[in-house]
Enzyme design. Structure first.
Site, short mmCIF file in Angstrom:
data_model
loop_
_atom_site.label_atom_id
_atom_site.label_comp_id
_atom_site.label_asym_id
_atom_site.label_seq_id
_atom_site.Cartn_x
_atom_site.Cartn_y
_atom_site.Cartn_z
N GLY A 1 0.79 -1.24 0.00
CA GLY A 1 0.00 0.00 0.00
C GLY A 1 0.81 1.28 0.00
N ASN B 1 -5.13 2.01 -13.37
CA ASN B 1 -4.21 1.04 -12.77
C ASN B 1 -2.78 1.56 -12.90
OD1 ASN B 1 -3.21 -1.47 -11.71
ND2 ASN B 1 -2.68 -2.09 -13.80
N HIS C 1 1.11 0.27 -13.21
CA HIS C 1 1.82 -0.97 -13.57
C HIS C 1 3.32 -0.69 -13.62
CE1 HIS C 1 2.25 -4.95 -15.28
NE2 HIS C 1 3.08 -4.44 -16.18
N SER D 1 3.74 2.90 -15.53
CA SER D 1 2.68 3.44 -16.38
C SER D 1 1.38 3.49 -15.59
CB SER D 1 2.43 2.51 -17.58
OG SER D 1 3.62 2.19 -18.26
N ASP E 1 -3.68 -5.04 -18.68
CA ASP E 1 -2.66 -3.99 -18.81
C ASP E 1 -2.61 -3.37 -20.20
OD1 ASP E 1 -1.93 -4.48 -16.15
OD2 ASP E 1 -0.47 -5.99 -16.71
C1 GAR Z 1 3.65 -1.46 -7.39
O1 GAR Z 1 4.96 -1.53 -7.92
C2 GAR Z 1 2.62 -1.56 -8.51
O2 GAR Z 1 3.03 -0.95 -9.70
C3 GAR Z 1 2.56 -3.05 -8.68
O3 GAR Z 1 2.61 -3.57 -7.38
C4 GAR Z 1 3.35 -2.68 -6.53
C5 GAR Z 1 2.49 -2.35 -5.34
O4 GAR Z 1 3.20 -1.61 -4.39
N1 GAR Z 1 1.37 -3.43 -9.38
C6 GAR Z 1 1.29 -4.48 -10.18
O5 GAR Z 1 2.24 -5.23 -10.39
C7 GAR Z 1 -0.06 -4.69 -10.82
N2 GAR Z 1 0.04 -5.58 -11.91
P1 GAR Z 1 2.44 -0.89 -3.20
O6 GAR Z 1 1.49 -1.93 -2.57
O7 GAR Z 1 3.53 -0.51 -2.24
O8 GAR Z 1 1.70 0.27 -3.73
#
Ligand code: GAR
Length: 192
Positions: free
Chosen positions: A20, A111, A113, A140, A149
């Protein structure tokens, strides 16, 4: 495709599955005067998601749903509609939403990514960028459509990959950029 306009603050729901850190940066952004959003709801498919702590810290309503079937998704849709949610921000949300769900909020789901889309859709983006000896990776923000995506890209940020980078160090560098990119992309998306 107009997402949202107007001077009133828009209600946002953030969906998370894990740490998060993007949620935290979005909450901080939402508290700025210039921000057009209020984070009204935090939704997770994982009751153990670390990021759910921010709901308690910042006194934001949180809900956990398993997203395992149509009935569960229907409950999420009702929750979003009951809270008058205009924009959904997926922030490290690791479930694929159904076509029906996406159609209910067409053009209103963003989203983030961790790659320079259209490169490296799906998982293990950092491993793949390093393995392919790419000079750059990045992150992105895109509108969610029914293909993984693949929706319209709103904003991207590049990160240099150096020869000492591992998936872990690269993920960390990119995450720092994500925290700036997502708020900026929201501002842009709301003006489309
Ligand atoms: C982030 O790097 C986000 O871009 C990625 O998960 C991480 C979450 O970090 N999302 C994906 O891979 C979605 N396909 P966070 O929980 O610290 O925000």
């Amino acid at each position: 495709m107009a997402l949202l306009t107007g001077s009133n603050k828009k209600n946002v729901a953030v969906f998370i599955s894990g740490t998060g850190s993007n949620l935290k940066s979005l909450i901080k952004f939402s508290k700025l005067k210039k921000s057009q959003i209020i984070i009204k709801l935090i939704i997770s498919n994982n009751s153990k998601a670390k990021g759910l702590q921010y709901a308690n810290i910042y006194k934001i309503k949180k809900k956990v749903f398993d997203f395992k079937n149509t009935l569960s998704e229907k409950k999420v849709i009702n929750e979003l509609k009951n809270n008058d949610i205009h924009l959904i921000c997926l922030a490290g949300f690791m479930k694929i939403l159904s076509k029906n769900f996406i159609n209910n909020f067409k053009g209103k789901i963003l989203n983030i990514h961790p790659s320079l889309l259209p490169k490296y859709k799906g998982l293990n983006t950092h491993e793949r960028a390093i393995r392919n000896k790419d000079k750059y990776s990045g992150c992105s923000v895109h509108i969610v459509n029914s293909r993984l995506d693949s929706g319209r890209i709103i904003s991207q940020k590049k990160v240099r990959i150096n020869k000492f980078d591992t998936p872990k160090t690269l993920a960390k560098k990119i995450l720092t950029k994500e925290h700036k990119l997502y708020p900026a992309a929201i501002i842009k998306a709301l003006s489309l």
